[in-house]
Each structure stands twice: as structure tokens, then as C-alpha cells.
Design a protein around this motif. Structure first.
Motif: not given
Length: 284
Positions: A253-269
Motif C-alpha cells: 500500500d505504501d510502496d509502489l517503487s517496485q511495480v515495474k519489477k513486479a510487472f516484468d516478472l510476468n514475462g516468466y509466467v
């Protein structure tokens, strides 16, 4: 080559790994009962990549004005002038024509359904102007991929397998797009754009995203039973679950700084899921 690089960046060509593996997974499941051919594989790839490229190009075209105003997106190709709107429109038209032609090479049914598929993937780009549930429409657009792959490979449209896979992919994509949309809550509210985060807030949206990713794993596990797949298939589901747990752990909720990294992980899924499903079918 510089112009080619601009076009590939314009549609984030590398993100084709999100939908393509699931289209091929749908085809793999259908090929257990129907004849396999490499020409089908080739035309499925052509159709998927062109449809996704058309959809992304359309998204960039209709969002160009807002992208120019948003500091996060101001350096995209249209806002910074690397491409013109005419070039973007021609690209979308050409990609759409290639998709329809590719569908015609697969089957008459695929050709008949191709305009509907384009309408679904284009609608997502307009949805945020009319409904807060735009992320769910992106999930629907991506859910078309495994169903399309199944039909392209000759599968019966009334079977449960492609719909379970489509449900899994729709929940997965909708879930990670909710996280991505959390970055733009203030901008979207300021310019009258709608999304799940603008409607429900960041905290509730993250919880909804997590619930949808739980649903993704449940739907994938249900497919194991419905399609009578080997136990090895569950290893792929387990890896997907681990990836999604890690993805969700990067965002709070208080830290969205890693959203891009989280998004990129989906490429592996998609890659992991497709690879383990293929191995389970041919080695299990």
C-alpha cells in the motif's frame, strides 16, 4: 534499423511473451485429439503477434494525448515525436490485416471470429474512459489467446479446457494490470480516467489483485483435473504460484517503487507454464 527498433518499442514487442505461450498451450491441449502441423504453429504465432501488436498500437494511438501529459509515459514514441500518428494508424491497420489473414489460414471459424477478437482487444484501450473495470477488460482480451489457440488447433469450442485456461489467464493479467494501474491513480483521477485503483483505492486494489492471482492458480489446478493431465503439470502450476507470490510481495500500500519489477516478472509466467505443460504432455 533505427526505425524498426522504434516500431518494436512502440508496441513493446518483447511483451508478446505474455499471451503467446498461452495460445500455444491451448493449441497443445487440442493437439492431443487433433492432427498437429507446423503450419498451424506458424500461423498461430503470426496471428497472436499481429493481434497483440495491433492492440498495443491502437492503445498507444488513442492514449497519445494523455501519455504526453503523464510524466511516466511522456517519453513514449508518439508523445516525444519518434513516430507520427499517421505512421501509428498505418501500423495498426497493417497489423490488423495480417491478423485477419493469419486467422483465415487457420480455419473458417477462426476467420469468422477474427473481427470479434479485434473488437475485444481494441475495447480495452477505450474502456478507462467509460468504466472503472478497464483492467478486467484487459484480462478478457488476454483470455481470448488460449481459447483462440485451442480453436486454431481444431479443438471443440464447447470443451471446458480452453475456458478454464482462459479464466486463469484473464485473472492473472487483470491482477497484474491492477498493480500496474496503481502507479497512475493521482494522474487518472486528475484527468477523469477510470480504473479499479481510482474507484477502490490502492489498498483495496492490491488485495483484489492478490485474490485474482489466487484464482489464477486455482483455475490452473482445476485444468489439471479437467484435462486429465500428468502430475508433472502441477510442477509448472507450483512455479507459477511462487512467481506470483514473489510478484505480490514487491508491492504494498505504501510502496509502489517496485511495480515495474513486479510487472516484468510476468514475462516468466507464460514461458514456465507453457514449457512445463509441454513437458508433462510429452514426457508425463
Amino acid at each position: 534499423m533505427r526505425k524498426l527498433a522504434t516500431y518494436l518499442s512502440f508496441v513493446r514487442f518483447s511483451h508478446s511473451v505474455f499471451a503467446l505461450p498461452f495460445a500455444l498451450t491451448g493449441a497443445l491441449l487440442a493437439w492431443r485429439e487433433h492432427p498437429f502441423s507446423w503450419s498451424q504453429v506458424a500461423w498461430i504465432v503470426v496471428s497472436m503477434v499481429s493481434a497483440r501488436s495491433a492492440a498495443m498500437g491502437f492503445n498507444r494511438l488513442v492514449d497519445a494525448h494523455h501519455d504526453a501529459l503523464n510524466p511516466r509515459t511522456a517519453m513514449r514514441e508518439l508523445p516525444r515525436g519518434a513516430m507520427t500518428r499517421v505512421e501509428a494508424a498505418i501500423f495498426v491497420i497493417v497489423a490488423s490485416v495480417v491478423f485477419v489473414f493469419g486467422a483465415s489460414r487457420l480455419s473458417p471459424l477462426c476467420l469468422a471470429l477474427s473481427p470479434m477478437a479485434l473488437a475485444i482487444v481494441f475495447w480495452y484501450s477505450l474502456a478507462k474512459r467509460y468504466t472503472p473495470y478497464a483492467q478486467l477488460f484487459l484480462g478478457l482480451a488476454m483470455a481470448v489467446a488460449p481459447v483462440g489457440g485451442w480453436i486454431a488447433a481444431g479443438g471443440w469450442i464447447g470443451a471446458i479446457e480452453p475456458w478454464l485456461l482462459g479464466l486463469a489467464i484473464g485473472l492473472w493479467v487483470g491482477g497484474f494490470d491492477i498493480l500496474y494501474a496503481c502507479q497512475d491513480v493521482e494522474f487518472d483521477r486528475g484527468y477523469g480516467l477510470r480504473s479499479i485503483p481510482t474507484r477502490f483505492g490502492v489498498s483495496m486494489s492490491i488485495r483484489l489483485s492478490r485474490l485474482m492471482h489466487v484464482g489464477t492458480v486455482i483455475a490452473m489446478a482445476a485444468l489439471w483435473r479437467a484435462a486429465d493431465l500428468p502430475a508433472l503439470y502441477l510442477a509448472g502450476v507450483a512455479i507459477v504460484a511462487i512467481l506470483l507470490v514473489y510478484e505480490q510481495s514487491l508491492v504494498s500500500d505504501d510502496d509502489l517503487s517496485q511495480v515495474k519489477k513486479a510487472f516484468d516478472l510476468n514475462g516468466y509466467v507464460g514461458i514456465v507454464y507453457f514449457a512445463t505443460t509441454a513437458l508433462s504432455l510429452y514426457l508425463g
